[in-house]
Structures are given as structure tokens and as C-alpha cells.
Design an enzyme around this catalytic site. Structure first.
Site, PDB file in Angstrom:
ATOM      1  N   ASP A  42      33.345  32.973  27.224  1.00  0.00           N
ATOM      2  CA  ASP A  42      33.254  32.016  28.581  1.00  0.00           C
ATOM      3  C   ASP A  42      34.423  31.138  28.664  1.00  0.00           C
ATOM      4  O   ASP A  42      35.214  30.801  27.483  1.00  0.00           O
ATOM      5  CB  ASP A  42      31.740  31.214  28.144  1.00  0.00           C
TER       6      ASP A  42
ATOM      7  N   CYS B 266      28.295  38.169  43.962  1.00  0.00           N
ATOM      8  CA  CYS B 266      27.429  37.556  42.611  1.00  0.00           C
ATOM      9  C   CYS B 266      26.922  36.353  42.699  1.00  0.00           C
ATOM     10  O   CYS B 266      25.493  35.947  43.467  1.00  0.00           O
ATOM     11  CB  CYS B 266      29.088  36.961  41.846  1.00  0.00           C
TER      12      CYS B 266
END
Ligand SMILES: [Zn+2]
Length: 382
Positions: free
Chosen positions: A177, A304
Site C-alpha cells: 500500500d 472508486c
């Protein structure tokens, strides 16, 4: 009244005693170790089963249902096993033998012994609720502790997945991430907290995991997954990928890489009140491209995750993904390979669609047309 010595001598007269060579010549014999658990854990004969003397009467039928088969019982020195052989005779076993000299002589003579892997007392306590489930038990817990799972994303799906996988004792958790924790994340990304605002999500998640379970080795990749780094990250050797990506470019990248690296992917996706979960296992079921060969054009792309999601939904979907991951690693249950689970949190409705490998799939099909990574441009219809 007979003394112990008298009783032992009398018992040995009444049973069959064999040495290692004689025992080894018995065809199809079951070897039973009647010592205590701590003795067994320090080493035993190869192929032996452990039935402590105190449980012999109650457990021997599970180990040796056929009373006419050859049984070799042993203990440390050959005395407890003599009494055990006598008991087996009384239970109707026709060919029960006691190993003369027991484990001590066996080892002294340089014959092969096995030292079993076991959980430490601390781990027995921590994972006791797993050990109580026959499907997991000690062997299953050791599999979890040996396993390596890669999490794509430490956000909505990755947060619950990372915490439950850590709690379950997954030995190594990788987390990919590139983001930083911000206030809008805390509505659902439970691995993070006010204490880690502004910190990289991989570091924040690692901190939460370490606080929960020091057994877990956390490997962090503070980078955005791209065609440039994906092979390097996957080459670190993962049994399984839990995909918590919230965008199409990453999802396609993970899919293609997982097919080429032959690593199963537990897929999850969320949108407002709806979630999807499945397992893409190379060679055994479809891949993501079997369902969706190409990403949608930008004007048709759904928002998203930032476009809005009920905070608990990634918790539900992420824990369903974790359930699949644990089952796959432990080798139990029926996985979601070939099954797409759809859930509607508003109606609280779960349904399932069968999905199959597409022989014309551009990546896992019979004649693949995509053979190298594609970096799609990220788009969000906000
Ligand atoms: Zn495919």
C-alpha cells in the site's frame, strides 16, 4: 500379594516380546507408542501413532480396528509396553507384541527417530480455540503459522483481513500500500486509528498487527503496485493473495500476475451496499479476466471506493475473504473457486453465481493473447 516385579515377570511370560529386527519383519504392523505426551514430543519411532497407556483401552480401536493385525507397542524401556500388550490381548488382539528395550534401546542402536513439531505452551494457549476444532487442531495451526499471505491494500478490505489473519496466526503477512492514513479512512479502515493519522498505511497496519500478535512477521511494501514491481514482490514467495484493491488497474495487474505466478487470489470488491467475493485459483477455476476480459471504458466505470461505501461493508467482505484465505491455507472446507458470492447489505441478501474458466480468456485461456503486464490508466467517475 504380588509385587511389581512379580507382576511384570508374569506379564512378560504371557505376552510376545520382539526386538527391533523381529518387529521390523512383521508385515503391515501398527506401531503404538504408549508413553506420555512429553516423552512423545521429545521423539518417537517413524510411523508410530501415539496412544498414551491411560487411553489405550478407549482409543486402540480407532487406531487398529482389525483385531487380527500385527501390533507393536513400545514405551521407554519395554515394561509399560508389556502391560499394554497384555491389555491388548485381553481386548482380543491376537498379535500384540511389546518392543524389548523400547525407545531407549532403539535410539541407542542408532535407528531412525522422528522429533515432531509441536506448538509451544504459549501458542497452545493463544490458539486454544483453534486447537479445539478437529478440522484445524495442532496440524492446521502449524500450517497457518507456516503460511505466507500477501495483502493488496491496507484499506477497507485489507484492514479487517490483516487483523483477523494476524489473530489467526498466519506466519507472514505482506502488505502492499502506498497511501497515508487520513481522517476519511477511519469510518471503515479499522487497522488504523487517530494515533497513526499521517503515517503510511503499511506502517500503521504493521503496528496494529504487532500489538495483536507477535507471532506474525509483517513485510511491508510502501509502494503502488505496478508492472515494474509486481514480479519482485511476488517473488518473495506467497501462498496466497488477498486482493483488497479498490481500482481496476491494480485488479488486472494482480490477476495477470497471479496466473503467471500460479498463486490463488481471494478477490473482494465493494460498492455502496453491495459486495462480491470469490477465489481465483489458477488451473482450477476462472480468473478475473474470464469474467471481465478488459476493464470498462472510463465513462462506464463505477465510482472508486471513495465514491461512497457503508462503513461496515468492507468489514463483512474483508472477513469473508479472510475466511476463504484461512480455509485455503489449512486445506479445509469448500472454497469459493468457481462461485461468485454476491451480497446486498441493504436487503441483507446473499446469492451465488457459478463462474467458469473461459477457454478464450486472454490470460488463462487455451490461447492467451495477453502475455505481458498492462498498466491501465486509473480512472474514477466521481
Ligand atoms: Zn481467465
Amino acid at each position: 500379594m504380588a509385587t511389581y516385579r512379580d507382576l511384570l515377570a508374569q506379564t512378560k511370560d504371557e505376552i510376545s516380546e520382539v526386538d527391533a529386527a523381529q518387529a521390523g519383519a512383521l508385515a503391515g504392523a501398527v506401531w503404538v507408542d504408549v508413553r506420555e505426551l512429553d516423552e512423545w514430543q521429545e521423539g518417537h519411532l517413524p510411523g508410530a501413532v501415539h496412544v498414551p497407556r491411560g487411553f489405550l483401552e478407549s482409543r486402540i480401536e480407532q487406531v487398529a480396528p482389525d483385531r487380527s493385525q500385527e501390533i507393536v507397542v513400545y514405551c521407554a524401556g519395554g515394561n509399560r509396553s508389556a502391560f499394554a500388550a497384555k491389555t491388548l490381548q485381553e481386548l482380543g488382539y491376537e498379535h500384540a507384541h511389546s518392543l524389548v528395550g523400547g525407545f531407549t534401546d532403539w535410539k541407542r542402536n542408532g535407528l531412525e527417530v522422528v522429533v515432531p513439531r509441536t506448538l509451544s505452551p504459549e501458542r497452545r494457549t493463544r490458539y486454544s480455540r483453534h486447537l479445539l476444532i478437529p478440522e484445524i487442531g495442532e496440524a492446521g495451526q502449524l500450517k497457518l503459522l507456516d503460511s505466507k499471505i500477501l495483502l493488496i491494500g491496507a484499506g477497507g478490505l485489507g484492514s479487517p483481513a490483516s487483523l483477523y489473519l494476524a489473530a489467526a496466526g498466519i506466519g507472514t503477512l505482506g502488505i502492499v500500500d502506498a497511501d497515508i492514513v487520513d481522517e476519511t479512512n477511519l469510518q471503515r479502515q479499522i487497522a488504523h486509528s487517530l494515533d497513526t493519522l499521517g503515517a503510511p498505511k503499511v506502517d500503521s497496519a504493521k503496528r496494529a498487527i504487532n500489538a495483536l500478535n507477535p507471532d506474525v512477521n509483517v513485510v511491508t511494501y510502501r509502494e503502488r503496485l505496478t508492472s515494474e514491481n509486481i514480479d519482485r514482490i511476488l517473488d518473495d514467495g506467497w501462498d496466497l493473495i488477498v486482493d483488497g484493491a479498490d481500482n481496476f488497474p491494480t485488479r488486472y495487474l494482480v490477476n495477470d500476475a497471479s496466473v503467471w505466478h500460479d498463486i490463488p487470489v481471494v478477490h473482494g470488491s465493494i460498492y455502496r451496499f453491495e459486495g462480491q467475493v470469490t477465489v481465483f485459483k489458477p488451473k482450477e477455476g476462472p480468473c478475473y479476466r474470464c469474467l471481465f476480459p478488459e476493464p470498462p471504458p472510463p465513462e462506464l466505470a463505477p465510482s472508486c471506493a471513495e465514491g461512497g461505501v457503508l462503513g461496515v461493508l468492507p468489514g463483512i467482505v474483508g472477513t469473508l475473504q479472510t475466511n476463504e484465505a484461512i480455509k485455503l491455507v489449512a486445506g479445509i472446507g469448500e472454497s469459493l473457486v468457481g462461485r461468485l458470492l454476491l451480497l446486498d447489505a441493504l436487503a441483507i441478501d446473499f446469492s451465488e453465481v457459478r463462474i467458469e474458466r473461459n477457454p478464450d480468456c486472454p490470460v488463462c485461456g487455451d490461447h492467451p493473447t495477453i502475455t505481458s503486464y498492462i498498466d491501465y490508466v486509473e480512472f474514477c467517475a466521481r
